[in-house]
Design a protein around this motif. Structure first.
Motif, short mmCIF file in Angstrom:
data_model
loop_
_atom_site.label_atom_id
_atom_site.label_comp_id
_atom_site.label_asym_id
_atom_site.label_seq_id
_atom_site.Cartn_x
_atom_site.Cartn_y
_atom_site.Cartn_z
N ALA A 16 -14.18 2.50 0.31
CA ALA A 16 -12.89 1.93 0.15
C ALA A 16 -11.52 2.85 0.48
CB ALA A 16 -12.53 1.40 -1.11
N HIS A 17 -11.74 4.10 0.10
CA HIS A 17 -10.81 4.92 0.28
C HIS A 17 -10.69 5.72 1.62
CE1 HIS A 17 -9.50 4.56 -3.80
NE2 HIS A 17 -10.89 4.84 -4.29
N ALA A 18 -11.31 4.99 2.64
CA ALA A 18 -11.41 5.73 4.02
C ALA A 18 -10.20 6.37 4.57
CB ALA A 18 -12.29 4.82 4.82
N ASP A 19 -9.35 5.57 4.80
CA ASP A 19 -7.82 5.94 5.40
C ASP A 19 -6.87 5.70 4.33
OD1 ASP A 19 -9.45 6.47 7.76
OD2 ASP A 19 -9.16 4.53 8.29
N GLU A 20 -6.96 5.57 3.15
CA GLU A 20 -6.15 5.57 2.11
C GLU A 20 -5.16 6.69 2.19
OE1 GLU A 20 -5.35 4.16 -2.72
OE2 GLU A 20 -7.51 3.86 -1.52
N VAL A 659 -4.13 2.68 9.66
CA VAL A 659 -3.24 3.68 8.77
C VAL A 659 -2.59 3.00 7.64
CG1 VAL A 659 -2.78 5.27 11.04
CG2 VAL A 659 -1.22 3.22 10.27
N ASP A 660 -2.39 3.76 6.78
CA ASP A 660 -1.76 3.08 5.31
C ASP A 660 -0.13 3.22 5.46
OD1 ASP A 660 -1.34 2.53 2.78
OD2 ASP A 660 -2.18 4.25 1.96
N THR A 661 0.47 1.96 5.68
CA THR A 661 1.90 2.05 5.84
C THR A 661 2.62 1.14 4.99
OG1 THR A 661 1.74 0.38 7.55
CG2 THR A 661 1.78 2.77 8.25
N THR A 662 3.88 0.98 4.87
CA THR A 662 4.50 -0.13 4.27
C THR A 662 6.01 -0.20 4.85
OG1 THR A 662 5.05 -1.29 2.05
CG2 THR A 662 5.25 1.13 2.18
N ALA A 688 -3.00 -7.86 4.97
CA ALA A 688 -2.69 -6.44 4.46
C ALA A 688 -1.67 -6.29 3.45
CB ALA A 688 -2.65 -5.70 5.55
N ILE A 689 -0.82 -7.57 3.41
CA ILE A 689 0.58 -7.18 2.73
C ILE A 689 0.28 -6.73 1.10
CG2 ILE A 689 2.43 -8.48 1.57
CD1 ILE A 689 2.53 -10.07 4.12
N THR A 690 -0.98 -7.35 0.43
CA THR A 690 -1.10 -6.97 -0.82
C THR A 690 -1.45 -5.49 -0.85
OG1 THR A 690 -3.49 -7.62 -0.42
CG2 THR A 690 -1.71 -9.09 -1.67
N LYS A 691 -1.51 -4.29 0.01
CA LYS A 691 -1.77 -3.21 0.09
C LYS A 691 -0.80 -2.41 -0.66
CE LYS A 691 0.35 -2.30 4.23
NZ LYS A 691 0.19 -2.07 5.84
N ASP A 692 0.45 -2.93 -1.07
CA ASP A 692 1.46 -2.30 -1.81
C ASP A 692 1.10 -2.23 -3.12
OD1 ASP A 692 3.05 -2.17 0.55
OD2 ASP A 692 4.68 -3.69 -0.22
N TRP A 693 0.08 -3.02 -3.53
CA TRP A 693 -0.59 -2.79 -4.99
C TRP A 693 -2.09 -2.36 -4.88
CZ3 TRP A 693 1.84 -3.93 -9.39
CH2 TRP A 693 3.06 -4.44 -9.17
N PHE A 694 -2.70 -2.77 -3.72
CA PHE A 694 -4.35 -2.13 -3.69
C PHE A 694 -4.61 -2.25 -2.34
CE2 PHE A 694 -8.74 -3.58 -3.27
CZ PHE A 694 -9.32 -2.64 -4.13
N PHE A 695 -5.10 -1.03 -1.87
CA PHE A 695 -5.51 -0.76 -0.35
C PHE A 695 -6.84 -1.18 -0.46
CE2 PHE A 695 -7.20 1.74 2.94
CZ PHE A 695 -6.31 1.88 3.97
N ASN A 696 -7.01 -2.32 0.82
CA ASN A 696 -8.35 -2.69 1.12
C ASN A 696 -8.67 -2.37 2.40
OD1 ASN A 696 -10.65 -4.36 1.75
ND2 ASN A 696 -10.05 -5.92 0.66
N PRO A 697 -9.58 -1.32 2.55
CA PRO A 697 -9.92 -0.99 4.17
C PRO A 697 -10.29 -1.78 5.17
CG PRO A 697 -11.35 0.01 2.53
CD PRO A 697 -10.50 -0.72 1.70
N THR A 698 -11.07 -2.87 4.29
CA THR A 698 -11.71 -3.81 5.56
C THR A 698 -10.58 -4.81 6.29
OG1 THR A 698 -12.28 -5.63 3.73
CG2 THR A 698 -13.72 -3.68 4.18
N ILE A 699 -9.55 -4.90 5.53
CA ILE A 699 -8.37 -5.68 6.06
C ILE A 699 -6.99 -5.42 6.39
CG2 ILE A 699 -9.57 -8.03 5.28
CD1 ILE A 699 -7.49 -7.79 3.00
#
Length: 735
Positions: A16-20, A659-662, A688-699
């Protein structure tokens, strides 16, 4: 398709943390192995050095990211990041928002506006010990001492007017860093495609994929003839950056490793579940309701007044983007049990903490109590603060606050009101008219006033100032009178108030000045309460983060600070994803997608010259046959061996990566493994918008403008030959 809690929890460990990670540059050597795994060959030690290529070419606009791409100060960023500069130069006689703009020579490059800046980060220094040493226990004193320590360091850092320094908190106050940035004060507009290219698809396509947006614009940095930063002057010359990015005209293919450098705004990945629930249940829905009302109002008024449409174009685009993001967050919380995921991880953390250090478990109880207090304060103050939303009232409040602060020694003034802030303060007052209309401002303010009277909490001094208006008609009459009698619509009058005394404010007959004076003490009391709470949190949150970091390290999870608008690096690979509708979203889009979406009406109204070039297949050297390196070994694994054909035969427009952006990463350069520019970050996918709270690498996917599309637009559509000559173009063959 709802992701089950069990499946989602599986994403929170291992792969899950692959590219986080939104990594501070100094951390890059610690993840050098991960960069190598992704095919990023540029040395991690080089990325950690802000004085070396490519990091010294990455700059901040204060709200977006940009990068130098020529030795003559040419800068590339997103179209939506340069919106204010394009809007500033758009008039009824030449609407650059609608028609685009290209300066064929430097003499034709206009100022992007008095408030536009470029910030070049030159150093980042850990000053935690200097900020946190011997802090008092009393909350307000503690807060004020942190501020005083920060101001002292900033004063030492800002040896001249050419630099802007700041002290920024990381890990919620566990660490502090002093950041030194060179300020470029003369920024000019060079080349911007029309909005029908830069914002193709508009709000409909925003956060969606596939995308076909040419979200790019070129600016230029200017300085005085002595090479030092200066305000706009016809005599200024182009800035010579220490380095500028090489551009790989071949771009990237699926599976290639990439990294992004930029200034991401804010994430909340270490926040507690209670904070997520508050955002989901009250904060986001409340904000969304207000934004939607404002968007609808401005749109309606702009339909009948073209000048309003131009003036509020940037404001409207920003609101629409925030609105779409809020809706995406709320939808994402429903589609994926983010609350359940965070609750489960939080419980695991508490179990671990209780076993490891039982005494520290009490930290969470105290933190929860303070957060509940903070949330109550937010709800209590929300409508009163919005009831002061008029641009002219906000201006009057700032001016009166300035008069109050000027009575203190400069070192004791509130940040934003010190001598170092006066240039930006003055520029802000000048800029108001470019995005202000009395009728719009009045209408939006009335909406907030109506919301204020519709809720139980009232502020007596504010109600008295408005003559205790109790319904819409009372407010309309009162507000009409205030706008009719004020002189703050005159920029010269606004600037003159910067030099007036407290006594002159308190004896003024201007209704907005009087209202600002009336509510000042109440606002200061609310600010004091906020500072006291911040002082309490400054003791507890660092202890919480210490425990969280220990827990993450024990699980071998990535440890990086939440985004806070400071320079970060994130890495990943060019990759599609399985969307919610069970379709695999390919990583690249083609020019033909523009014509397929074209309707001739906004937001799918591509310019005729662009459509003609696509129809004629005038792709030149920018065309590629395939976007896959090895479909059998890479793509086949993702799609059960449904092999793609090598018949792309077009110009790539947008592409996806992991990549992990916001927000704030807009305009960030996207680099290939050699550190060459291959695109610009401009968006994320809706899922992917919820990545601000939780990084889900699959989406989790970021959306980028492909450099090949930018070069094709410059070459075949807008004929920006003068700019192409400035660029350092390389190919895979010539490297």
């Amino acid at each position: 398709m709802r992701i089950t809690l069990i499946a989602a929890l599986m994403l929170s460990s291992g792969f899950a943390h692959a590219d986080e990670g939104q990594w501070q540059p100094y951390q890059m050597p610690s993840i050098a192995d991960k960069l190598t795994e992704r095919g990023i060959d540029i040395p991690a030690t080089q990325l950690a050095n802000l004085g070396q290529y490519p990091m010294n070419a990455v700059v901040s606009l204060g709200y977006c990211t940009a990068s130098f791409v020529s030795p003559q100060g040419l800068v590339v960023t997103n179209h939506h990041c340069a919106y204010r500069g394009i809007q500033y130069n758009s008039k009824k006689e030449h609407n650059y928002l609608a028609d685009g703009f290209l300066a064929k020579s430097m003499s034709e490059e206009p100022s992007a506006g008095p408030s536009e800046r470029l910030y070049i980060t030159e150093s980042v220094t850990d000053v935690t010990a200097k900020i946190t040493a011997n802090l008092p226990d009393e909350p307000l004193q503690r807060y004020e001492q942190i501020q005083a320590n920060s101001k002292a360091l900033i004063k030492q850092c800002e040896t001249d007017d050419y630099y802007r320094c700041s002290v920024t908190s990381y890990h919620h106050g566990l660490e502090y860093f002093l950041i030194k940035q060179l300020i470029i004060r003369d920024v000019r507009l060079v080349y911007a495609p029309p909005e029908s290219v830069g914002g193709y698809g508009g709000d409909i396509d925003n956060y969606e994929y596939p995308r076909h947006s040419g979200d790019f614009t070129f600016l230029r940095a200017y300085v005085g003839k002595d090479g030092k930063p200066a305000v706009y002057s016809p005599d200024n010359v182009p800035f010579e950056p220490k380095s500028y990015l090489k551009i790989n005209a071949n771009g990237v293919k699926a599976g290639d490793g990439v990294f992004v450098a930029g200034y991401p705004g804010a994430t909340s990945r270490y926040n507690l579940t209670s904070e997520l629930k508050f955002a989901s249940d009250w904060l986001y829905p409340t904000y969304a309701k207000r934004y939607q009302l404002q968007i609808d109002t401005i749109n309606k008024m702009g339909e009948f007044n073209h000048d309003i449409a131009i003036k509020y174009a940037g404001t409207l685009a920003s609101m629409a983007n925030r609105m779409k993001k809020l809706n995406g967050l709320l939808d994402g919380f429903k589609a994926t049990d983010i609350v359940g995921i965070k609750q489960s991880r939080e419980q695991n953390f508490l179990t671990w903490l209780t076993q490891q250090e039982p005494a520290k478990a009490k930290i969470i109880t105290e933190l929860e109590r303070l957060l509940a207090e903070q949330q109550k304060q937010t709800q209590t103050n929300y409508y009163f603060e919005n009831a002061q939303s008029s641009t002219l009232l906000a201006t009057a409040k700032k001016l009166y606050r300035l008069a109050q602060e000027k009575q203190k020694p400069d070192a004791e003034r509130e940040s934003g009101y010190q001598q170092r802030d006066m240039k930006m303060f003055r520029a802000g007052l000048k800029r108001i008219d470019s995005s202000f209309d009395v009728e719009v401002d009045k209408t939006l303010w009335l909406q907030d006033l109506n919301a204020y009277i519709g809720q139980p909490l009232k502020v007596e001094v504010f109600d008295n100032a408005l003559n205790n208006a109790t319904d819409h008609q009372d407010f309309v009459a009162k507000v009409d009178g205030i706008y009719a009698l004020t002189e703050l619509t005159n920029p010269e009058v606004r600037l003159a108030w910067m030099d007036k005394s407290v006594a002159e404010f308190e004896s003024s007959s201007d209704p907005f000045i009087r209202l600002a004076v009336d509510v000042h003490d109440t606002n200061m009391a609310l600010e004091k309460a906020d500072k006291e709470l911040a002082g309490k949190l400054s003791k507890v949150k660092p202890l919480y983060m210490e425990a969280i970091i220990d827990y993450y390290k024990a699980n071998n999870w990535p440890v990086y600070a939440d985004a806070n608008r400071t320079l970060r690096i994130t890495y990943g690979m060019v990759d599609g994803y399985q969307s919610k509708d069970a379709l695999y979203k390919q990583p690249f889009t083609r020019l033909e997608g523009i014509t397929a979406k074209h309707t001739g009406e906004e937001p799918f109204n591509a310019p005729e010259k662009l459509l003609k070039a696509i129809k004629a297949k005038d792709y030149g050297k920018h065309e590629i046959s395939s976007v896959y390196n090895d479909p059998r070994s890479w793509f086949c694994k993702l799609t059960s061996c449904v092999e793609p054909k090598n018949d792309f035969n077009s110009v790539p427009v947008n592409f996806l990566s992991s990549v992990d952006t916001t927000g704030g990463n807009s305009g960030s350069p996207v680099f290939n493994g050699q550190g060459e520019l291959v695109g610009l970050n401009f968006d994320s996918t809706y899922e992917a918008i919820t990545k601000d709270w939780f990084f889900n690498p699959t989406i989790t996917r970021a959306v980028h403008v492909d450099i090949r599309y930018i070069l094709w637009m410059m070459d075949k559509v807008d004929h920006a030959d003068n700019l192409i000559k400035e660029l350092d173009l390389v190919t895979n063959e010539s490297r």
